[in-house]
Design an enzyme around this catalytic site. Structure first.
Site, mmCIF file in Angstrom:
data_model
loop_
_atom_site.group_PDB
_atom_site.id
_atom_site.type_symbol
_atom_site.label_atom_id
_atom_site.label_comp_id
_atom_site.label_asym_id
_atom_site.label_seq_id
_atom_site.Cartn_x
_atom_site.Cartn_y
_atom_site.Cartn_z
ATOM 1 N N GLU A 27 0.858 -1.187 0.000
ATOM 2 C CA GLU A 27 0.000 0.000 0.000
ATOM 3 C C GLU A 27 0.894 1.236 0.000
ATOM 4 O O GLU A 27 1.780 1.385 0.853
ATOM 5 C CB GLU A 27 -0.925 0.049 1.224
ATOM 6 C CG GLU A 27 -1.861 1.251 1.084
ATOM 7 C CD GLU A 27 -2.748 1.529 2.284
ATOM 8 O OE1 GLU A 27 -2.666 0.777 3.281
ATOM 9 O OE2 GLU A 27 -3.503 2.515 2.224
ATOM 10 N N ASP A 102 -1.910 12.138 -3.477
ATOM 11 C CA ASP A 102 -1.889 13.603 -3.609
ATOM 12 C C ASP A 102 -2.115 13.957 -5.084
ATOM 13 O O ASP A 102 -1.390 13.467 -5.945
ATOM 14 C CB ASP A 102 -0.534 14.149 -3.134
ATOM 15 C CG ASP A 102 -0.336 13.914 -1.636
ATOM 16 O OD1 ASP A 102 -1.352 13.855 -0.912
ATOM 17 O OD2 ASP A 102 0.819 13.780 -1.202
ATOM 18 N N LYS A 106 -2.097 21.335 -10.177
ATOM 19 C CA LYS A 106 -1.594 22.329 -11.150
ATOM 20 C C LYS A 106 -0.772 21.640 -12.237
ATOM 21 O O LYS A 106 0.042 20.760 -11.939
ATOM 22 C CB LYS A 106 -0.700 23.340 -10.437
ATOM 23 C CG LYS A 106 -1.457 24.262 -9.517
ATOM 24 C CD LYS A 106 -0.550 25.356 -9.012
ATOM 25 C CE LYS A 106 -1.302 26.179 -7.986
ATOM 26 N NZ LYS A 106 -0.422 26.777 -7.004
ATOM 27 N N ASP A 138 -10.772 10.863 -5.245
ATOM 28 C CA ASP A 138 -11.907 11.778 -5.396
ATOM 29 C C ASP A 138 -11.625 12.736 -6.555
ATOM 30 O O ASP A 138 -12.428 13.621 -6.828
ATOM 31 C CB ASP A 138 -12.075 12.610 -4.123
ATOM 32 C CG ASP A 138 -10.816 13.416 -3.861
ATOM 33 O OD1 ASP A 138 -9.746 12.781 -3.687
ATOM 34 O OD2 ASP A 138 -10.866 14.657 -3.884
HETATM 35 C C1 SAM Z 1 -4.067 12.405 0.581
HETATM 36 S S1 SAM Z 1 -3.127 11.343 1.598
HETATM 37 C C2 SAM Z 1 -4.091 9.847 1.652
HETATM 38 C C3 SAM Z 1 -3.762 8.987 2.857
HETATM 39 C C4 SAM Z 1 -4.554 7.673 2.988
HETATM 40 N N1 SAM Z 1 -4.301 6.781 1.868
HETATM 41 C C5 SAM Z 1 -6.021 7.949 3.101
HETATM 42 O O1 SAM Z 1 -6.762 7.644 2.148
HETATM 43 O O2 SAM Z 1 -6.452 8.466 4.153
HETATM 44 C C6 SAM Z 1 -1.753 10.884 0.548
HETATM 45 C C7 SAM Z 1 -0.657 10.195 1.298
HETATM 46 O O3 SAM Z 1 0.348 9.743 0.406
HETATM 47 C C8 SAM Z 1 1.616 10.002 0.963
HETATM 48 N N2 SAM Z 1 2.553 10.081 -0.174
HETATM 49 C C9 SAM Z 1 2.603 11.033 -1.122
HETATM 50 N N3 SAM Z 1 3.554 10.775 -2.030
HETATM 51 C C10 SAM Z 1 4.144 9.603 -1.646
HETATM 52 C C11 SAM Z 1 5.215 8.815 -2.168
HETATM 53 N N4 SAM Z 1 5.866 9.203 -3.269
HETATM 54 N N5 SAM Z 1 5.557 7.692 -1.521
HETATM 55 C C12 SAM Z 1 4.903 7.319 -0.384
HETATM 56 N N6 SAM Z 1 3.881 8.032 0.147
HETATM 57 C C13 SAM Z 1 3.503 9.147 -0.466
HETATM 58 C C14 SAM Z 1 1.421 11.298 1.730
HETATM 59 O O4 SAM Z 1 2.391 11.501 2.733
HETATM 60 C C15 SAM Z 1 0.037 11.107 2.308
HETATM 61 O O5 SAM Z 1 0.064 10.466 3.571
#
Ligand code: SAM
Length: 311
Positions: A27, A102, A106, A138
């Site tokens: 995950e 994320d 942009k 989303d």
């Molecule tokens: C919007 S949050 C969603 C968290 C969780 N999956 C949820 O649905 O509640 C996106 C997560 O991805 C992590 N993340 C972003 N880029 C990443 C990467 N390149 N490798 C690992 N984690 C990453 C961020 O730190 C963040 O915790």
């Protein structure tokens, strides 16, 4: 439960890390880990690897695993692309979950998106035949972008069924549900494999030298930039250590990996030791070796002699 890559062999051995063989499931970006814990309960036989860049989220997820008695999850604090390439053996993954990545909305930030062509190419070498990545988001535009990138790789079949209900129970899913947002889902199933094998990072046992002579008295230290094939190392500053040596704060950037490491030059029973401090359990990569080699050369320039070197 938390993996310390400096102490592990790449790629991970399931027997060593989970104490058993089992279906390997990844995950990416697990956040607070509630989905991770949920799939662990649903599939007790899975060996689950969670990868997350946010240290605070890793800490929260670790606490959750302990509190909820989940034992089949291992967490890695770092970048997904690095983890996929180095922790996961070729053709060993059966599933990858990405929930609410994320979106980087942009256009100029598009290159930061996780699910882009190069990621799909790398992923194709780590998924087992028939293995799949499941995306829930989303963000409609990101969902379309990921599909276009996967198709452009030529290595995945794409389907877009509705999201399974348990994918909509993550922290972010609940937050967006409250705001009445729509959800999008895609399943990317491997149909081919990138010809590039994406080999694991080359690591070295150690990188140090023993020197003789007297350490110079430093009153200042100018930042040093060392470029090498595959990256850059920057020795940022030198600080005195109370044992009579120096620490050199060093930033190393290599493909897929950025590390801040401490180099040290300190008196030891066998002479002056110049090498990597164990602080932070860094990975001894080519870039780290190059930084040590530069430091040894610089000290030679200050009149010290190399008695023995291990790189
Ligand atoms: C919007 S949050 C969603 C968290 C969780 N999956 C949820 O649905 O509640 C996106 C997560 O991805 C992590 N993340 C972003 N880029 C990443 C990467 N390149 N490798 C690992 N984690 C990453 C961020 O730190 C963040 O915790």
């Amino acid at each position: 439960m938390l993996l310390r890559p400096g102490t592990l062999n790449f790629p991970l051995s399931p027997a060593e890390v989970w104490g058993r063989e089992g279906e390997l499931v990844l995950e990416v970006g697990h956040g607070d880990g509630r989905f991770t814990a949920e799939i662990a309960r649903r599939h007790p036989g899975w060996n689950i690897l969670g990868v997350e860049v946010s240290a605070a989220s890793v800490a929260r997820a670790l606490k959750r695993m302990r509190r909820e008695g989940v034992t089949s999850v291992r967490l890695y604090h770092g970048e997904a692309a690095f983890a996929l390439r180095n922790l996961v053996a070729p053709r060993s993954l059966s599933r990858v979950y990405v929930n609410f990545p994320d979106p980087w909305p942009k256009a100029k930030h598009e290159e930061n998106r996780l699910l882009q062509r190069s990621f799909f190419r790398r992923l194709s070498t780590r998924l087992a035949g028939g293995g799949a990545l499941l995306l829930t988001t989303d963000h409609e535009e990101y969902w379309r972008f990921a599909q276009a990138e996967a198709r452009a790789s030529g290595l995945f079949a794409v389907e877009t069924p509705p999201p399974p209900e348990h994918h909509l129970q993550t922290k972010y899913a609940l937050k967006w549900k409250e705001q009445g947002r729509d959800f999008y889902h895609a399943v990317f199933t491997k149909t081919g494999e990138d010809p590039q094998p994406w080999p694991v990072l080359e690591r070295f046992e150690m990188a140090h030298a023993l020197m003789s002579g007297t350490l110079p008295e430093l009153t200042s230290f100018d930042k040093q930039i060392i470029r090498f094939d595959g990256g850059t190392a920057v020795l940022l500053e030198a600080t005195r250590d109370l044992g009579g040596g120096y620490f050199f704060l060093t930033h190393v950037e290599e493909e897929d990996l950025t590390q801040d490491v401490l180099l040290e030059a300190r008196p030891s029973a066998r002479g002056l030791y110049v090498g990597i401090s164990r602080f932070g359990a860094p990975l001894v990569t080519k870039g780290v070796q190059q930084a040590v080699a530069w430091l040894v050369g610089w000290l030679e320039g200050q009149g010290l002699e190399t008695v023995q070197r291990s790189y």
